[in-house]
Design a protein around this motif. Structure first.
Motif, mmCIF file in Angstrom:
data_model
loop_
_atom_site.group_PDB
_atom_site.id
_atom_site.type_symbol
_atom_site.label_atom_id
_atom_site.label_comp_id
_atom_site.label_asym_id
_atom_site.label_seq_id
_atom_site.Cartn_x
_atom_site.Cartn_y
_atom_site.Cartn_z
ATOM 1 N N GLY A 78 -19.612 13.762 17.710
ATOM 2 C CA GLY A 78 -18.824 13.397 19.381
ATOM 3 C C GLY A 78 -19.706 13.026 19.945
ATOM 4 N N GLY A 79 -21.004 13.916 19.639
ATOM 5 C CA GLY A 79 -22.618 13.429 20.745
ATOM 6 C C GLY A 79 -22.494 12.520 20.082
ATOM 7 N N ALA A 80 -23.139 10.921 19.015
ATOM 8 C CA ALA A 80 -22.980 9.858 19.204
ATOM 9 C C ALA A 80 -21.657 9.342 19.510
ATOM 10 C CB ALA A 80 -22.850 10.067 17.320
ATOM 11 N N ILE A 81 -20.903 9.858 19.914
ATOM 12 C CA ILE A 81 -19.265 9.201 20.312
ATOM 13 C C ILE A 81 -19.585 8.205 21.667
ATOM 14 C CG2 ILE A 81 -17.017 8.409 20.478
ATOM 15 C CD1 ILE A 81 -16.464 9.900 17.586
ATOM 16 N N ALA A 82 -19.985 9.939 22.432
ATOM 17 C CA ALA A 82 -20.693 9.973 23.767
ATOM 18 C C ALA A 82 -21.033 9.412 24.272
ATOM 19 C CB ALA A 82 -20.474 10.934 24.281
ATOM 20 N N CYS A 83 -22.546 8.869 23.240
ATOM 21 C CA CYS A 83 -23.505 8.268 23.507
ATOM 22 C C CYS A 83 -24.137 7.497 22.456
ATOM 23 C CB CYS A 83 -24.643 9.465 23.814
ATOM 24 S SG CYS A 83 -24.726 10.528 25.055
ATOM 25 N N PRO A 84 -23.495 6.178 22.593
ATOM 26 C CA PRO A 84 -23.709 5.303 21.664
ATOM 27 C C PRO A 84 -24.977 4.483 21.393
ATOM 28 C CG PRO A 84 -22.011 4.789 22.259
ATOM 29 C CD PRO A 84 -22.004 5.962 23.185
ATOM 30 N N GLY A 85 -26.025 4.398 20.154
ATOM 31 C CA GLY A 85 -27.309 3.909 20.840
ATOM 32 C C GLY A 85 -28.340 4.742 20.574
ATOM 33 N N SER A 86 -28.031 6.058 20.222
ATOM 34 C CA SER A 86 -28.757 7.219 20.413
ATOM 35 C C SER A 86 -28.908 7.687 18.674
ATOM 36 C CB SER A 86 -27.612 8.781 19.950
ATOM 37 O OG SER A 86 -27.224 8.992 19.177
ATOM 38 N N GLU A 87 -30.213 8.214 18.899
ATOM 39 C CA GLU A 87 -30.760 7.812 16.885
ATOM 40 C C GLU A 87 -30.079 8.326 16.444
ATOM 41 O OE1 GLU A 87 -33.302 5.587 16.853
ATOM 42 O OE2 GLU A 87 -32.929 5.049 18.817
ATOM 43 N N MET A 88 -29.365 9.093 16.353
ATOM 44 C CA MET A 88 -28.105 10.056 15.078
ATOM 45 C C MET A 88 -27.699 9.064 14.036
ATOM 46 S SD MET A 88 -25.938 12.880 17.252
ATOM 47 C CE MET A 88 -26.334 12.714 18.891
ATOM 48 N N MET A 89 -28.204 9.765 12.802
ATOM 49 C CA MET A 89 -28.044 8.762 11.835
ATOM 50 C C MET A 89 -26.468 9.859 10.658
ATOM 51 S SD MET A 89 -28.848 5.597 12.079
ATOM 52 C CE MET A 89 -28.281 4.998 10.182
ATOM 53 N N PHE A 90 -26.409 9.610 10.019
ATOM 54 C CA PHE A 90 -25.517 10.500 9.158
ATOM 55 C C PHE A 90 -25.403 10.416 7.644
ATOM 56 C CE2 PHE A 90 -23.504 10.676 13.491
ATOM 57 C CZ PHE A 90 -23.760 12.544 13.543
ATOM 58 N N SER A 91 -26.717 9.380 7.451
ATOM 59 C CA SER A 91 -26.550 9.854 5.929
ATOM 60 C C SER A 91 -26.279 10.703 4.421
ATOM 61 C CB SER A 91 -27.752 8.297 5.431
ATOM 62 O OG SER A 91 -28.811 8.967 5.840
ATOM 63 N N GLU A 92 -27.433 11.577 5.768
ATOM 64 C CA GLU A 92 -27.374 12.407 4.258
ATOM 65 C C GLU A 92 -26.634 13.754 5.101
ATOM 66 O OE1 GLU A 92 -29.730 13.402 2.564
ATOM 67 O OE2 GLU A 92 -30.377 11.626 3.205
ATOM 68 N N GLU A 93 -25.312 13.729 5.641
ATOM 69 C CA GLU A 93 -24.192 14.103 6.060
ATOM 70 C C GLU A 93 -22.870 13.454 4.957
ATOM 71 O OE1 GLU A 93 -26.465 15.151 9.337
ATOM 72 O OE2 GLU A 93 -25.919 13.894 8.588
ATOM 73 N N ILE A 94 -22.960 11.708 4.698
ATOM 74 C CA ILE A 94 -22.626 11.368 4.208
ATOM 75 C C ILE A 94 -22.157 11.319 2.966
ATOM 76 C CG2 ILE A 94 -21.764 8.814 3.584
ATOM 77 C CD1 ILE A 94 -22.367 8.258 6.138
ATOM 78 N N LYS A 95 -23.831 11.335 2.381
ATOM 79 C CA LYS A 95 -23.846 12.105 1.327
ATOM 80 C C LYS A 95 -23.311 13.611 0.623
ATOM 81 C CE LYS A 95 -28.057 8.940 0.658
ATOM 82 N NZ LYS A 95 -30.012 9.519 0.486
ATOM 83 N N ALA A 96 -23.848 14.594 1.297
ATOM 84 C CA ALA A 96 -23.516 15.633 1.019
ATOM 85 C C ALA A 96 -21.810 15.702 1.015
ATOM 86 C CB ALA A 96 -23.544 16.873 2.395
ATOM 87 N N LEU A 97 -20.969 14.799 1.743
ATOM 88 C CA LEU A 97 -19.385 14.605 1.746
ATOM 89 C C LEU A 97 -19.393 14.231 0.858
ATOM 90 C CD1 LEU A 97 -18.359 13.911 5.076
ATOM 91 C CD2 LEU A 97 -18.374 16.038 4.442
ATOM 92 N N GLU A 98 -19.933 13.382 0.019
ATOM 93 C CA GLU A 98 -19.491 12.314 -1.017
ATOM 94 C C GLU A 98 -19.551 12.978 -2.147
ATOM 95 O OE1 GLU A 98 -21.642 9.589 -1.234
ATOM 96 O OE2 GLU A 98 -20.275 7.808 0.042
ATOM 97 N N ALA A 99 -20.885 14.624 -2.583
ATOM 98 C CA ALA A 99 -20.724 14.981 -3.962
ATOM 99 C C ALA A 99 -19.854 15.625 -3.984
ATOM 100 C CB ALA A 99 -22.673 15.699 -3.475
ATOM 101 N N GLU A 100 -19.697 16.240 -2.754
ATOM 102 C CA GLU A 100 -18.185 17.591 -2.150
ATOM 103 C C GLU A 100 -17.202 17.212 -2.445
ATOM 104 O OE1 GLU A 100 -18.138 21.188 -2.120
ATOM 105 O OE2 GLU A 100 -19.786 21.258 -1.035
ATOM 106 N N ILE A 101 -16.979 15.636 -2.275
ATOM 107 C CA ILE A 101 -15.681 15.239 -2.953
ATOM 108 C C ILE A 101 -15.879 15.104 -4.567
ATOM 109 C CG2 ILE A 101 -14.284 13.130 -3.218
ATOM 110 C CD1 ILE A 101 -15.199 12.878 -0.482
#
Length: 185
Positions: A78-101
């Protein structure tokens, strides 16, 4: 401090950068949908915690920490959507979701047909979360397109896509844990 400011009474709201926009702005719509998804996931967490058909150790050791982690991650989304261009990246979270799937999917019978979103209350709520997540994804696509933001800029879109996949797998797992078979279409 008062809960109300009266600043939004005219149908406008402030973005984190101070800019005022209409409450139906696509950015506000997208991060508002994320807020709804976090609430729906919180309800799912409560259902999992109370579901006697899920072994108690599994409720506490698996579902609760997983859902609470996702809820926290969604605040960052939600923060990344509210502030586009911020430095937030979600690559580690995506990997964790894929491992869980992968882990959840490998624990279930192979899916060879469409299934209906039926079963235990927790599984059905998980399907509600999945459909809300898909709506969030659609609204984020609209926001990104309208504002000419690269969809790969921070991984939000990919994160949401993986999350909806995980929620589908978890709905099946919740039914399996409750001894309920998939309802084939």
């Amino acid at each position: 401090m008062s809960l109300y400011t009266r600043k939004g009474d005219s149908g406008n709201t402030s973005l984190p950068d101070g800019k005022r926009v209409s409450k139906d702005d696509t950015r506000v719509e997208a991060y508002g949908d994320v807020d709804e998804l976090t609430s729906q996931l919180s309800f799912l967490n409560a259902l999992c915690s109370a579901d006697g058909s899920i072994p108690a150790s599994r409720r506490v050791s698996y579902y609760k920490p997983l859902l609470e982690r996702i809820i926290r991650e969604l605040f960052a989304v939600g923060g990344a959507i509210a502030c586009p261009g911020s430095e937030m990246m979600f690559s580690e979270e995506i990997k964790a979701l894929e491992a869980e799937i992968d882990s959840v999917d490998h624990s279930l019978p192979p899916l060879r047909c469409f299934i209906l979103p039926t079963g235990s209350p927790a599984s059905c709520q998980c399907q509600v979360c999945r459909t809300v997540c898909r709506r969030v994804e659609r609204h984020v696509v609209t926001f990104l397109r309208e504002n000419k933001i690269d969809p790969d800029s921070n991984g939000v879109l990919k994160y949401l896509n993986r999350l909806s996949d995980l929620l589908f797998a978890l709905s099946r797992k919740l039914n399996a844990d409750a001894g309920i078979a998939d309802t084939k279409l």
